[in-house]
Enzyme design. Structure first.
Site, PDB file in Angstrom:
ATOM      1  CE1 TYR A  62       0.341   1.772   4.341  1.00  0.00           C
ATOM      2  CE2 TYR A  62       0.938  -0.543   4.467  1.00  0.00           C
ATOM      3  CZ  TYR A  62       0.937   0.724   5.015  1.00  0.00           C
ATOM      4  OH  TYR A  62       1.527   0.963   6.226  1.00  0.00           O
ATOM      5  CB  CYS A  63       1.220   4.172  -1.843  1.00  0.00           C
ATOM      6  SG  CYS A  63      -0.287   4.400  -2.805  1.00  0.00           S
ATOM      7  CB  ALA A  64      -0.007   8.294   0.546  1.00  0.00           C
TER       8      ALA A  64
END
Length: 667
Positions: free
Chosen positions: A27-29
């Site tokens: 996952y990212c932001a």
């Protein structure tokens, strides 16, 4: 009882095909990033229909991004705890697959190159965000005369030296972080990937001389470089490591690979990086930076307009990461960056659109869009993160880019006029403006971008006429439902069985009959994503042969469009129904439609509601296919259409099943 986050996470995992279909999950932001075994099994309609999901984006041939907003880490943590995920599930499957398969044959080289950059920088994003705000604090201290941001550390007070160490730790050792994440993405050993650039930052290596010096290494001349804050050398070194590891595993017996593969990898790759790959990477970064610097020198206007107009198309595809690498490169080599200022115009034009949507959602009492737009606006204004706004609003409605791009243009022109430069790498939010020079010109530019896009949305809306009509119809239906609940003396305890409307009684199965003669088609075949995705509810579509829409059961008219193309009903059974005659027929402005009822009118089964001319609809270039949608689908366990080649008024077309007792909502 499971939390809402857990329920949503389980729903997402189910709709992407289950744990067995997940090769890897990161996952990212704002996004959950799946790599799937078979993406064709994904039910995008079901994912899009979940209110917690802001958007679904395919990437490459097996990648899937599910946009969740700022709380993405909570959903990730919940998913990896599900059976089949975690250490014994997706991560280990992914590691095994990448260790031997790498990039071979999985994506075309262009797609994979950009995904490689994206997945390399994503894990470092949090550290970069934190460092950027520490930089902002120090720049503010410089602005107020408390300390000199660029003064030598020997001349700084000890407290400020510590603060500088906090942000410099991220940027100085950035090559080590990039080396690790790039190697992990490719399937090589991430710690060996980190050790290669780390060797070039050690006191021993630095003691050989200053950048630009040439030293003799066993009779071979080595030109020294400063590798701190560099991003391209560790990227290239990680690619080299992948091929070296792959070759070594072919010739070294499995029993001793753990010892000798990392030994030979370090022995080969550190000198190769110092002599060849590192200087080559620095050359690439300098070349790109020099070209953009030349373009900026020719005319800041050109660059300042191009950058914000490009970003709305780059970010959805993840293609903006190379520019982020160049920003960091510019700071390291030039001491300033000329991309971040113009990029701020795009960000704040984006946030301006969302602010306009928030204003309209308050005016319309649209709870769903109010929540989405408020979350996107807060993440943007205070974090500089655009993805929640982009996927929650901009990519969902027809006219948003027509409101966004003028703001990008206006802001870019102003920022270009002032030739704004960034003194440090920061995320363009309200909190980081002191890092821009001149910051007054920058503030004027982002304010103009924000105001332009916001006012365009406020005065001209962000939706097409048909999109707006459907949203308002749904809001009216929800409001009527709340009014009915309030007037019936709702309490916090579950009502008696005889107080619950028939369709809502636990386990009840209710059928909805055809409101018009024709052929019943699956809703997924409707040529309008608002209906085919199930965003407005589940149901059926009728390709009409008749010319009159009638009430399928006793009930009350919730809303009827003046143009006659749509009518909403609340059936006495507790089902809220939307009947939309044709696709995009709102554009006919009532021509060919005759409204036979009015809002709040009581109707009985068979009461004519709207008379229409199907041939006139087709002659105008529109489809007469009529979606029949259960607007309050979420209150039921299942809503299923019954396709048939021919149906007449009164024939069953939708089956509605109530929820179980324990999940029945109070009415």
């Amino acid at each position: 009882m499971a939390s809402a986050t857990t329920d949503t996470s389980r729903h997402i995992l189910k709709e992407v095909g289950g744990a067995d279909n997940v090769s890897s999950l990161t996952y990212c932001a704002t996004r959950l990033r799946f790599d799937l075994v078979d993406r064709s099994v994904v039910d995008r309609d079901a994912l899009d229909s979940d209110p917690a999901v802001l958007g679904v984006v395919e990437q490459g041939s097996t990648g899937l991004q599910v946009v969740m907003g700022g709380g993405v880490a909570d959903y990730y943590n919940a998913i990896v705890k599900e059976p089949g995920m975690g250490d014994a599930g997706a991560e280990s499957r992914s590691a095994a697959k990448k260790e031997y398969g790498g990039v071979r044959g999985r994506y075309d080289w262009v797609n994979y190159s950009f995904e490689f950059l994206s997945d390399t920088f994503r894990p470092v994003l949090w550290a970069l965000l934190g460092a950027s705000l520490i930089i902002t604090m120090l720049v503010l201290a410089d602005t107020f005369g408390w300390q000199d941001f660029r003064a030598d550390m020997a001349d700084q007070p000890d407290g400020y030296v510590l603060l500088h160490a906090m942000w410099r730790s991220v940027f100085y050792f950035l090559p080590i972080m990039i080396g690790a994440t790039a190697a992990r993405k490719l399937g090589a050993n991430e710690w060996v990937g980190a050790a290669i650039p780390a060797a070039l930052l050690t006191p021993e290596f630095l003691s050989l001389g200053a950048a630009g010096d040439t030293v003799d290494i066993f009779g071979v001349p080595l030109v020294l470089n400063d590798y701190s804050s560099q991003v391209f050398p560790p990227l290239i070194a990680a690619i080299g490591l992948y091929w070296v590891e792959k070759g070594l595993k072919k010739i070294i017996p499995t029993a001793v690979q753990m010892v000798f593969v990392p030994f030979f990898s370090l022995l080969i790759m550190i000198p190769a990086t110092a002599f060849l790959l590192g200087p080559f990477g620095i050359g690439i970064g300098n070349g790109i930076s020099d070209f953009l610097l030349w373009l900026n020198g020719v005319s800041p206007f050109i660059l300042a307009v191009i950058i914000p107009l490009m970003y709305p198309f780059l970010v959805p595809l993840g293609l903006h990461w190379p520019l982020n690498a160049i920003m960091i490169q510019n700071i390291a080599t030039l001491g300033y960056d000329f991309i971040q200022g113009p990029m701020g115009a795009w960000n704040f034009a984006c946030f301006g659109v969302v602010a306009g949507v928030l204003y309209i959602s308050f005016r319309e009492k649209n709870k769903g869009m109010r929540q989405v737009s408020l979350g996107g606006l807060m993440a943007g204004l205070f974090g500089g993160i655009s993805e929640p706004s982009l996927y929650g609003v901009l990519l969902r409605f027809k006219k948003t880019y027509a409101r966004l791009l003028p703001g990008c243009l206006v802001g870019g022109l102003i920022i270009g006029f002032f030739d704004v430069k960034a003194s440090a790498f920061v995320f363009t939010s309200l909190l980081t403006f002191p890092a821009m020079d001149p910051w007054g010109g920058y503030l004027l530019g982002i304010a103009a971008a924000f105001a332009t896009s916001m006012l365009l949305v406020v005065f001209f809306d962000y939706r097409g006429k048909d999109e707006k009509a459907e949203v308002l119809a749904g809001i009216a239906a929800e409001r009527e439902a709340e009014d009915d609940g309030a007037s019936s003396g709702t309490t916090e305890t579950a009502p008696a069985a005889d107080a619950v409307k028939p369709a809502l009684r636990p386990g009840a199965v209710t059928v909805v009959t055809a409101p018009v003669d024709g052929a019943a088609l699956p809703l997924s075949e409707v040529a309008d994503p608002a209906f085919s995705s199930g965003a407005l509810g589940q149901g059926i579509a009728v390709d009409p042969t008749g010319d009159t829409v009638v009430a399928p059961a006793d009930g009350k008219i919730l809303t009827v469009q003046k143009t006659g193309h749509a009518v909403g009903l609340r059936l006495d059974s507790g089902i809220d129904l939307l009947i939309h005659i044709g696709i995009d027929t709102v554009k006919m402005e009532g021509a060919g439609f005759e409204v036979l009822v009015e809002k709040k009118q009581r109707v009985t089964a068979g009461t004519p509601l709207i008379r229409f001319d199907a041939q006139r609809i087709k002659d105008a270039g529109y489809s007469a296919v009529t979606p029949v949608v259960v607007v309050n689908t979420k209150r039921f366990s299942t809503v299923e259409g019954i396709p048939a080649p021919a149906v007449a008024v009164g024939d069953d077309i939708i089956t509605v099943t109530a929820k179980a007792e324990e999940s029945l909502p109070a009415t």
